[in-house]
Design a protein around this motif. Structure first.
Motif, PDB file in Angstrom:
ATOM      1  N   GLN A 201       0.891  -1.312  -0.118  1.00  0.00           N
ATOM      2  CA  GLN A 201       0.115  -0.131   0.028  1.00  0.00           C
ATOM      3  C   GLN A 201       0.790   1.328   0.005  1.00  0.00           C
ATOM      4  N   ALA A 202       1.909   1.112   0.807  1.00  0.00           N
ATOM      5  CA  ALA A 202       2.804   2.483   0.640  1.00  0.00           C
ATOM      6  C   ALA A 202       3.522   2.613  -0.594  1.00  0.00           C
ATOM      7  N   LEU A 203       3.894   1.313  -1.224  1.00  0.00           N
ATOM      8  CA  LEU A 203       4.456   1.595  -2.677  1.00  0.00           C
ATOM      9  C   LEU A 203       3.620   1.880  -3.636  1.00  0.00           C
ATOM     10  N   GLU A 204       2.491   1.471  -3.597  1.00  0.00           N
ATOM     11  CA  GLU A 204       1.342   1.891  -4.419  1.00  0.00           C
ATOM     12  C   GLU A 204       1.424   3.160  -5.259  1.00  0.00           C
ATOM     13  N   PRO A 205       1.557   4.363  -4.519  1.00  0.00           N
ATOM     14  CA  PRO A 205       1.505   5.659  -5.275  1.00  0.00           C
ATOM     15  C   PRO A 205       2.749   6.071  -5.503  1.00  0.00           C
ATOM     16  N   THR A 206       3.963   5.169  -5.220  1.00  0.00           N
ATOM     17  CA  THR A 206       5.350   5.769  -5.758  1.00  0.00           C
ATOM     18  C   THR A 206       5.773   5.498  -7.101  1.00  0.00           C
ATOM     19  N   GLY A 207       4.699   4.797  -7.715  1.00  0.00           N
ATOM     20  CA  GLY A 207       5.293   4.228  -8.956  1.00  0.00           C
ATOM     21  C   GLY A 207       6.135   3.098  -9.144  1.00  0.00           C
ATOM     22  N   TYR A 208       6.222   2.278  -7.847  1.00  0.00           N
ATOM     23  CA  TYR A 208       7.094   1.123  -7.725  1.00  0.00           C
ATOM     24  C   TYR A 208       6.693   0.103  -8.950  1.00  0.00           C
ATOM     25  N   PHE A 209       5.247   0.009  -8.567  1.00  0.00           N
ATOM     26  CA  PHE A 209       4.729  -1.281  -9.604  1.00  0.00           C
ATOM     27  C   PHE A 209       4.473  -0.936 -10.909  1.00  0.00           C
ATOM     28  N   ARG A 210       5.645  -0.650 -11.711  1.00  0.00           N
ATOM     29  CA  ARG A 210       5.445  -0.317 -12.836  1.00  0.00           C
ATOM     30  C   ARG A 210       6.399  -1.338 -13.689  1.00  0.00           C
ATOM     31  N   PRO A 211       5.885  -1.663 -15.181  1.00  0.00           N
ATOM     32  CA  PRO A 211       4.466  -1.499 -15.643  1.00  0.00           C
ATOM     33  C   PRO A 211       3.527  -2.474 -14.971  1.00  0.00           C
ATOM     34  N   PRO A 212       2.254  -1.966 -15.029  1.00  0.00           N
ATOM     35  CA  PRO A 212       1.257  -2.432 -14.204  1.00  0.00           C
ATOM     36  C   PRO A 212       1.103  -4.125 -14.403  1.00  0.00           C
ATOM     37  N   GLU A 213       1.304  -4.544 -15.630  1.00  0.00           N
ATOM     38  CA  GLU A 213       1.213  -5.960 -15.700  1.00  0.00           C
ATOM     39  C   GLU A 213       2.383  -6.995 -14.842  1.00  0.00           C
ATOM     40  N   MET A 214       3.436  -6.340 -14.634  1.00  0.00           N
ATOM     41  CA  MET A 214       4.350  -6.783 -13.806  1.00  0.00           C
ATOM     42  C   MET A 214       4.216  -6.753 -12.205  1.00  0.00           C
ATOM     43  N   ARG A 215       2.987  -6.129 -11.963  1.00  0.00           N
ATOM     44  CA  ARG A 215       2.585  -6.001 -10.381  1.00  0.00           C
ATOM     45  C   ARG A 215       2.374  -7.526  -9.722  1.00  0.00           C
ATOM     46  N   PRO A 216       1.832  -8.362 -10.301  1.00  0.00           N
ATOM     47  CA  PRO A 216       1.513  -9.845  -9.617  1.00  0.00           C
ATOM     48  C   PRO A 216       3.064 -10.244  -9.402  1.00  0.00           C
ATOM     49  N   VAL A 217       3.769 -10.141 -10.236  1.00  0.00           N
ATOM     50  CA  VAL A 217       5.183 -10.823 -10.048  1.00  0.00           C
ATOM     51  C   VAL A 217       5.877 -10.302  -8.823  1.00  0.00           C
ATOM     52  N   MET A 218       5.895  -8.775  -9.174  1.00  0.00           N
ATOM     53  CA  MET A 218       6.566  -7.983  -8.034  1.00  0.00           C
ATOM     54  C   MET A 218       6.102  -8.348  -6.775  1.00  0.00           C
ATOM     55  N   VAL A 219       4.753  -8.170  -6.507  1.00  0.00           N
ATOM     56  CA  VAL A 219       4.116  -8.699  -5.265  1.00  0.00           C
ATOM     57  C   VAL A 219       4.600  -9.690  -4.640  1.00  0.00           C
ATOM     58  N   ARG A 220       4.673 -10.948  -5.723  1.00  0.00           N
ATOM     59  CA  ARG A 220       5.103 -12.116  -5.120  1.00  0.00           C
ATOM     60  C   ARG A 220       6.451 -12.181  -4.482  1.00  0.00           C
ATOM     61  N   ASN A 221       7.398 -11.332  -5.292  1.00  0.00           N
ATOM     62  CA  ASN A 221       8.868 -11.412  -4.906  1.00  0.00           C
ATOM     63  C   ASN A 221       8.928 -10.883  -3.470  1.00  0.00           C
ATOM     64  N   LEU A 222       8.297  -9.784  -3.325  1.00  0.00           N
ATOM     65  CA  LEU A 222       8.205  -8.969  -2.215  1.00  0.00           C
ATOM     66  C   LEU A 222       7.959 -10.002  -0.853  1.00  0.00           C
ATOM     67  N   ARG A 223       6.469 -10.782  -1.187  1.00  0.00           N
ATOM     68  CA  ARG A 223       5.980 -11.463  -0.125  1.00  0.00           C
ATOM     69  C   ARG A 223       6.958 -12.626  -0.075  1.00  0.00           C
ATOM     70  N   THR A 224       7.755 -13.408  -0.988  1.00  0.00           N
ATOM     71  CA  THR A 224       8.377 -14.251  -0.564  1.00  0.00           C
ATOM     72  C   THR A 224       9.795 -14.017  -0.007  1.00  0.00           C
TER      73      THR A 224
END
Lengths: 273, 273
Positions: A201-224
């Motif tokens: 949630q903190a990263l959401e507005p920073t533009g970290y999750f770009r491009p948007p289609e990569m978001r699921p992979v990026m979230v999974r990597n962080l959670r792992t």
């Protein structure tokens, strides 16, 4: 912190250490200290060059007085080992004896598991040239060390130390003087997932999750990454505070000028967003 | 005598030894010697009190110049361990850290089997008061020794030696610098039974086998003793000679007067019977 008992659990008496014609009092003292470190206390000297008692030995023993006070001096090696049942002779070179050659590990095992109430001892030779062939022949087995053959010369006290360590390691099953602090319990899944959600949630507005289609992979990597780190509950709370502060600072440029002495970056309050 | 290779069979680089603010050059030298004995050569010093190089260290190293020459000096502990992946901190007391506490055995095993090409190191503290809590916190695990808690103070070089020994013991699977002489082959049954028969025949006229009804038991006991001793062929021949001489001397009283210098009892020829 729980201290283990000092006395090792063994029925065999601890082996005697026999220094044959030691030349330097310092070495006798350091050997006594090494013995005390690992629970041996029967030190025997055969014809020490500078006599006994020795002030230098006492000083080098660094307080291992219970070993120094018990030292017995003998005129001959035969007399020093007369009451022993199993004797090892330390040598640094092969000597052509038809005797078993043991490393410290096997040697210590033999002194721990002799037949009946047998008493063992280990002969260490003179600083300059070790034991005579006749002295080695008095022993039941040869003890040598797994040294680097390019630099094989072990000081007497060092040789005593390694044997004493091996003896105690086996006698006490490696009992250490203190144990680890009991680990803090790992965080619950709810805590870990709460941290993940907070960070995303903190990263959401920073533009970290770009491009948007990569978001699921990026979230999974962080959670792992977060789950595998094995954080404790306390550490998860600590990290929530870190994220909260970083999140609060979002959009506030890091000042270029040196902060004033009493201004600590990262401990400032909520930012100006 | 077959010498084993000096280089241990391990893919991990040997661990670094880091002495933090060592006070005495002698201890640095003795630590270097202990490292060389067991095949370690990466010695790092953090701010040695008396500077570097040190004549006292070189003298105490007793020729372990390849370790002394390679010594690197750092200003901080952080700099000294910057390239390491797994670091152990030696402490003699529990410190309340949530860190695994390992003995030398486990610690050495960890440095031998790290992930990938990881490099390990072990921190040893100052002679007087060891490592600071901040220094211990830099480490991944605590190393302590299975000492007798009544006399727990290990000199730095002794602590280095025990770790180095454990590392090499495991790295080389306890390879010793030399092996036992190949044992002489045990005597054949024919040789052993020949000795038994000879001895019995020699004893027959001496009145040893009395009363006669005990003879079978006495013979059995002698044969058991001889067979269980595991004599070699050479030893059986030696004993046949002994029996032959004793037998030859039967009935000749041992002279009471001191033998002349050139007369050796037992080496005289066949007796006067």
């Amino acid at each position: 912190m729980s201290e283990t008992d000092s006395a090792p659990e063994t029925t065999s008496p601890p082996p005697a250490i026999v220094l044959v014609e030691p030349q330097l009092g310092e070495n006798i003292g350091t050997a006594a200290r090494a013995m005390a470190n690992f629970g041996l206390d029967d030190l025997r000297l055969v014809a020490p060059r500078d006599g006994w008692p020795s002030e230098k030995a006492t000083a080098a023993a660094s307080g291992a007085t219970h070993v120094i006070d018990r030292v017995r001096v003998f005129e001959t090696t035969e007399a020093a080992i007369a009451d022993l049942n199993f004797v090892l002779a330390t040598t640094a070179r092969a000597r052509g004896f038809h005797r078993p050659v043991l490393g410290p590990e096997e040697a210590a095992a033999r002194t721990l598991a002799p037949a009946g109430n047998a008493v063992s001892g280990v002969l260490f030779g003179r600083e300059r040239w070790g034991l005579t062939n006749e002295e080695v022949a008095l022993a039941d087995a040869i003890l040598t060390y797994p040294v680097d053959t390019r630099f094989a010369s072990l000081n007497i006290a060092q040789a005593v130390l390694v044997f004493a360590y091996e003896w105690r390691r086996q006698a006490t099953a490696s009992a250490l003087p203190f144990a680890a602090q009991p680990s803090a319990p790992p965080a619950s899944k709810a805590d870990v997932l709460g941290l993940c959600a907070h960070l995303e949630q903190a990263l959401e507005p920073t533009g970290y999750f770009r491009p948007p289609e990569m978001r699921p992979v990026m979230v999974r990597n962080l959670r792992t990454l977060i789950q595998d780190a094995g954080f404790t509950e306390t550490q998860v709370h600590l990290l929530r505070g870190v994220v909260a502060h970083l999140e609060g600072r979002r959009g506030r440029p890091i000042p270029r000028e040196t902060p004033a002495p009493d201004e600590t970056v990262g401990e400032s309050g909520p930012s100006d967003t």
